[in-house]
Write an enzyme that holds these catalytic residues in place. Structure first.
Site, PDB file in Angstrom:
ATOM      1  N   ASP A  95     -22.710  24.400 -12.266  1.00  0.00           N
ATOM      2  CA  ASP A  95     -21.661  24.095 -11.299  1.00  0.00           C
ATOM      3  C   ASP A  95     -20.278  24.296 -11.892  1.00  0.00           C
ATOM      4  O   ASP A  95     -19.277  24.230 -11.182  1.00  0.00           O
ATOM      5  CB  ASP A  95     -21.806  22.653 -10.791  1.00  0.00           C
ATOM      6  CG  ASP A  95     -22.647  22.578  -9.537  1.00  0.00           C
ATOM      7  OD1 ASP A  95     -22.939  23.655  -8.969  1.00  0.00           O
ATOM      8  OD2 ASP A  95     -23.016  21.468  -9.126  1.00  0.00           O
ATOM      9  N   ASP A 153     -30.502  11.190  -5.797  1.00  0.00           N
ATOM     10  CA  ASP A 153     -31.886  11.048  -6.227  1.00  0.00           C
ATOM     11  C   ASP A 153     -32.573   9.860  -5.552  1.00  0.00           C
ATOM     12  O   ASP A 153     -33.631  10.003  -4.939  1.00  0.00           O
ATOM     13  CB  ASP A 153     -31.956  10.938  -7.759  1.00  0.00           C
ATOM     14  CG  ASP A 153     -30.845  10.067  -8.336  1.00  0.00           C
ATOM     15  OD1 ASP A 153     -30.092   9.443  -7.557  1.00  0.00           O
ATOM     16  OD2 ASP A 153     -30.718  10.001  -9.569  1.00  0.00           O
TER      17      ASP A 153
HETATM   18  O1  LIG Z   1     -21.208  18.435  -9.223  1.00  0.00           O
HETATM   19  C1  LIG Z   1     -22.085  18.187 -10.028  1.00  0.00           C
HETATM   20  C2  LIG Z   1     -22.111  16.989 -10.767  1.00  0.00           C
HETATM   21  C3  LIG Z   1     -23.139  16.776 -11.678  1.00  0.00           C
HETATM   22  N1  LIG Z   1     -24.101  17.700 -11.861  1.00  0.00           N
HETATM   23  C4  LIG Z   1     -25.171  17.477 -12.859  1.00  0.00           C
HETATM   24  O2  LIG Z   1     -25.836  16.279 -12.572  1.00  0.00           O
HETATM   25  C5  LIG Z   1     -26.397  15.747 -13.759  1.00  0.00           C
HETATM   26  C6  LIG Z   1     -26.162  14.269 -13.854  1.00  0.00           C
HETATM   27  O3  LIG Z   1     -24.825  13.992 -14.108  1.00  0.00           O
HETATM   28  P1  LIG Z   1     -24.352  12.905 -15.174  1.00  0.00           P
HETATM   29  O4  LIG Z   1     -22.876  12.924 -15.188  1.00  0.00           O
HETATM   30  O5  LIG Z   1     -25.060  13.092 -16.447  1.00  0.00           O
HETATM   31  O6  LIG Z   1     -24.785  11.575 -14.446  1.00  0.00           O
HETATM   32  P2  LIG Z   1     -25.797  10.420 -14.883  1.00  0.00           P
HETATM   33  O7  LIG Z   1     -25.277   9.176 -14.307  1.00  0.00           O
HETATM   34  O8  LIG Z   1     -26.092  10.425 -16.314  1.00  0.00           O
HETATM   35  O9  LIG Z   1     -27.088  10.907 -14.065  1.00  0.00           O
HETATM   36  C7  LIG Z   1     -28.038  10.092 -13.395  1.00  0.00           C
HETATM   37  O10 LIG Z   1     -27.593   9.715 -12.110  1.00  0.00           O
HETATM   38  C8  LIG Z   1     -27.260  10.787 -11.222  1.00  0.00           C
HETATM   39  C9  LIG Z   1     -26.911  10.179  -9.903  1.00  0.00           C
HETATM   40  O11 LIG Z   1     -25.800   9.375 -10.025  1.00  0.00           O
HETATM   41  C10 LIG Z   1     -28.406  11.766 -11.072  1.00  0.00           C
HETATM   42  O12 LIG Z   1     -27.927  12.884 -10.391  1.00  0.00           O
HETATM   43  C11 LIG Z   1     -28.896  12.198 -12.421  1.00  0.00           C
HETATM   44  O13 LIG Z   1     -29.985  13.052 -12.323  1.00  0.00           O
HETATM   45  C12 LIG Z   1     -29.262  10.972 -13.228  1.00  0.00           C
HETATM   46  O14 LIG Z   1     -29.749  11.341 -14.496  1.00  0.00           O
HETATM   47  C13 LIG Z   1     -25.777  16.517 -14.918  1.00  0.00           C
HETATM   48  O15 LIG Z   1     -26.733  17.383 -15.459  1.00  0.00           O
HETATM   49  C14 LIG Z   1     -24.646  17.275 -14.267  1.00  0.00           C
HETATM   50  O16 LIG Z   1     -24.412  18.499 -14.876  1.00  0.00           O
HETATM   51  C15 LIG Z   1     -24.106  18.878 -11.137  1.00  0.00           C
HETATM   52  O17 LIG Z   1     -24.964  19.727 -11.315  1.00  0.00           O
HETATM   53  N2  LIG Z   1     -23.093  19.094 -10.236  1.00  0.00           N
END
Ligand SMILES: O=c1ccn([C@@H]2O[C@H](COP(=O)(O)OP(=O)(O)O[C@H]3O[C@H](CO)[C@@H](O)[C@H](O)[C@H]3O)[C@@H](O)[C@H]2O)c(=O)[nH]1
Ligand SMILES: [Mn+2]
Length: 724
Positions: free
Chosen positions: A139, A438
């Site tokens: 993204d 999710d």
């Molecule tokens: O516009 C976006 C924003 C994020 N991501 C991806 O989403 C994932 C999760 O983002 P992160 O910032 O690491 O969030 P976390 O809070 O650690 O993630 C948890 O919580 C999210 C929901 O809040 C879920 O989407 C994730 O799968 C889950 O692991 C990462 O791989 C990002 O690269 C995208 O692909 N596009």
């Protein structure tokens, strides 16, 4: 001995040895809670204290009911075991294809080197590579990430045979070379040295390019895919990019490699892109023309595979002859590889992993939590549970087209107008409009009659990067709790939509998370009001000698002990538990509160991506388990303010104490015991924060702007209350 010919592909154990004892204990707690409610209802004082009292009653009513909800996940803990032998004996030649989606969004806070280590780790599963396809969704639309992926494609030709020959674990090269020692066997050692050198060279190339922030002209000539960036304006404004980097090419030993695809969906400033959910939906479509596997695994870009068996384990659930057809997804826990011994930020999510999710599994299945989850493609596409739910594992991909055609088609599927006037994001694919795409998607799947499975193997299946500062953890939990609250208010609310569609126990479980954010109010009340009352001597709790004191004492002692034992039993340390309690308090009084306010005020949907990098200075403090308060967000200001209110009250109390004679002291203790205890506990819990406020001089201390604000707020609150 496993009987390989008979029996299912997995086994389920319900209960755990403490279940009976726990149920008795829970009943005693319930009795005490009701006893407290009766006390509040019948013993209210007159005058202005009445209002404070009603507040206490409301808080206890809420917390008591909330405790009841948390019983759902403690009632029927369920544990799973798989039989991979049986799987391979029965189905080795019919194993389904698996598509693996890796999501990244920002080349700065998600470094390309980390991203491709994750990609390489999932390419190296112990699984027929001609049945695997790995997709990287970017993204950030970053050519740095693309460059790194081209390098990973080349390196995989050496890395995969190495992993296969020596059964290497973890299969993330970054993590493997960080901890592996030189092998003793001499051929292995030779191979190790060669692969390690190739890895270091690749790493240097990638890190140089990343440092410069652009791919030099001569390197761009190495891959025709860079031409896609010729028309590129910015990460928020560009055409769809799809590149097939490996099309089952051969590795150095002549074995097939998985497919490897790079995708950056189209972005335009006037099209909302729906964050990760949007990326996932584009991936579902693009993969449907390229490989169309019936099983999909999704990981975040930091969550590398730590075990070679994970795909086979997951398939044991899906392919089980008896129960496989009801299972929509298999969720692995989120585990982390950068945690310290006592886990200062409680990033490990220990209780969620070791208690809650095993509980959910007994009620119909865990929530879908984004990363580390295997889905059946057709269910993600909206299929309901029913007659036709037996899966067609051979779901062929009948697109026998030229690569150019395939890419053109894929780009159409990844453009931002594709979803207009369709059910994508609503009935089809991951749901839009919620920062926890999710959880809401998983809930809708449960409501369509499907089950899910939680598999928590001894060797962690995936390892990611946990937060390393207070601000990061607060921001992440704000997003989560806000998202969960939005689910409660959404069309799929477990409080109404779910009723009759999913198991009531499961819905109670969902409610635990949906009510995180409103629970901030009673918690905040409990953390400041009794302390404030300590100074002006207004008692809100029964006399120590009265019978009403019993339920309070019982709850405080028993719940704390239970909580502590549960934490230790889940593999935590004593200091880890104490840290966990602190972070619990911070999340409750800050992240959850701001999530609530944002929801009430209807702020725009946002998704703050968690940073996955730490500079050396910070890492050093992190490894010493010093809390990092460096941020100056309203979230941390709130945390500091609440802690200061308690400190001021505590000091006020000490001053009062000094001037008392023994008789008054006794009487004071008799009436104020619970207040004293609460205030003292909060103060002791906050010691690391006070040090960061008044003693520390490193960069992790509380910034002076926050100190000034918090100290003034707290003095104001205390003075106001004192004169009330
Ligand atoms: O516009 C976006 C924003 C994020 N991501 C991806 O989403 C994932 C999760 O983002 P992160 O910032 O690491 O969030 P976390 O809070 O650690 O993630 C948890 O919580 C999210 C929901 O809040 C879920 O989407 C994730 O799968 C889950 O692991 C990462 O791989 C990002 O690269 C995208 O692909 N596009
Ligand atoms: Mn993450």
């Amino acid at each position: 001995m496993e009987d390989e010919r008979n029996g299912g592909l997995f086994e389920t154990e319900v209960g755990g040895k403490w279940r009976r004892a726990y149920r008795v204990f829970a009943t005693t707690v319930l009795v005490s809670i009701i006893w407290i409610w009766v006390y509040r209802a019948t013993q209210a004082p007159a005058g202005y204290r009445r209002w404070v009292w009603i507040g206490m009653f409301a808080a206890e009513l809420w917390l008591g009911l909330y405790w009841l909800l948390t019983q759902s996940v403690r009632w029927n803990p369920t544990y799973r075991r798989t039989f991979k032998q049986r799987l391979s004996q029965r189905y080795e030649n019919e194993l389904p294809a698996v598509d693996i989606f890796v999501c990244t969004a920002d080349a700065v806070i998600e470094p390309p080197m980390m991203v491709i280590s994750t990609v390489l780790s999932v390419m190296a599963y112990d699984y027929p590579p001609e049945k695997l396809a790995v997709y990287l969704s970017d993204d950030g639309g970053s050519e740095l990430t693309f460059y790194a992926l081209t390098q990973a494609a080349v390196f995989s030709k050496h890395w995969l045979p190495y992993c296969r020959n020596y059964k290497v674990e973890p299969t993330s090269p970054a993590s493997y070379f960080k901890s592996a020692s030189h092998p003793s066997d001499s051929t292995h050692r030779q191979d190790f040295t060669v692969v390690q050198r190739l890895f270091e060279e690749m790493k240097n190339r990638i890190e140089n390019v990343t440092k410069n922030g652009r791919v030099p002209e001569e390197l761009r000539l190495e891959h025709q895919g860079f031409a896609e960036w010729d028309s590129f304006t910015s990460s928020r404004d560009h055409e769809a990019i799809v590149q097939i980097l490996l099309d089952h090419n051969q590795d150095t030993e002549g074995h097939s490699l998985p497919k490897l695809v790079y995708m950056a969906r189209e972005k335009r400033p006037d099209h909302f892109h729906n964050f990760k959910a949007g990326a996932m939906n584009a991936l579902i479509r693009v993969s449907s023309v390229i490989s169309n596997a019936p099983i999909i695994l999704n990981v975040d870009c930091d969550m590398y595979s730590n075990s070679r068996d994970t795909v086979r384990d997951a398939l044991c659930f899906f392919m089980d002859e008896e129960k496989g057809h009801e299972i929509a997804f298999v969720q692995y826990p989120q585990c982390f590889d950068n945690l310290t011994k006592n886990d200062v930020y409680s990033g490990c999510l220990r209780i969620i992993r070791e208690v809650d999710f095993h509980g959910f599994d007994g009620l119909g299945g865990p929530l879908y939590v984004g990363t580390g989850c295997f889905h059946r493609r057709e269910i993600l596409l909206g299929k309901s549970f029913g007659d036709g739910s037996r899966i067609d594992w051979k779901m062929e991909n009948n697109h026998k087209e030229t690569t150019e055609n395939l890419i053109e088609k894929s780009k159409d599927l990844a453009c931002c107008t594709y979803e207009i006037d369709t059910e994508w994001g609503n009935e089809i694919g991951l749901k839009y409009g919620c920062p926890v795409e999710d959880v809401i998607t998983g809930l809708s799947i449960h409501c369509r009659g499907w089950k899910s499975v939680f598999y928590n193997p001894k060797r962690e299946a995936f390892l990611g990067v946990a937060a390393t500062t207070v601000d990061q953890i607060l921001v992440q939990h704000k997003r989560w709790s806000e998202g969960d609250l939005l689910i409660l208010l959404s069309k799929y609310s477990p409080a109404w939509y779910g009723i009759g569609r999913a198991d009531p126990g499961l819905l109670m479980g969902y409610m635990i998370y949906c009510l995180w954010s409103p629970s901030s109010l009673p918690t905040l009340y409990y953390t400041i009001v009794p302390s404030l009352c300590l100074v002006n001597g207004v008692s809100l709790f029964p006399l120590v000698s009265s019978v009403w004191f019993i339920p309070f004492a019982y709850i405080i002692v028993s719940i704390t002990t239970f909580d502590y034992l549960e934490f230790l039993g889940s593999g935590g340390t004593t200091r880890g538990w104490w840290n966990d309690r602190r972070i619990w308090l911070y999340k409750r009084t800050s992240s959850y509160l701001f999530a609530l306010l944002d929801t009430i005020l209807g702020s725009d949907l946002s998704f703050v991506i968690s940073s996955k990098v730490t500079d050396n200075d910070l890492r050093e403090r992190y490894e010493k388990e010093m809390m990092e308060f460096g941020g100056s967000s309203p979230l941390s200001t709130m945390v500091v303010t609440v802690s200061m209110v308690n400190l001021v009250c505590f000091l006020g109390f000490v001053m009062k104490l000094v001037s008392m004679d023994t008789e008054t002291l006794k009487a004071y203790y008799e009436t104020m015991a619970v207040h004293i205890m609460l205030c003292v506990v909060f103060v002791v819990l906050n010691v690391p924060l006070y040090l960061a406020l008044f003693v520390r001089t490193d960069k992790g201390k509380v910034p002076s702007s926050v100190t000034v604000k918090s100290v003034s707020f707290s003095l104001f609150i205390c003075t106001l209350f004192y004169f009330m």
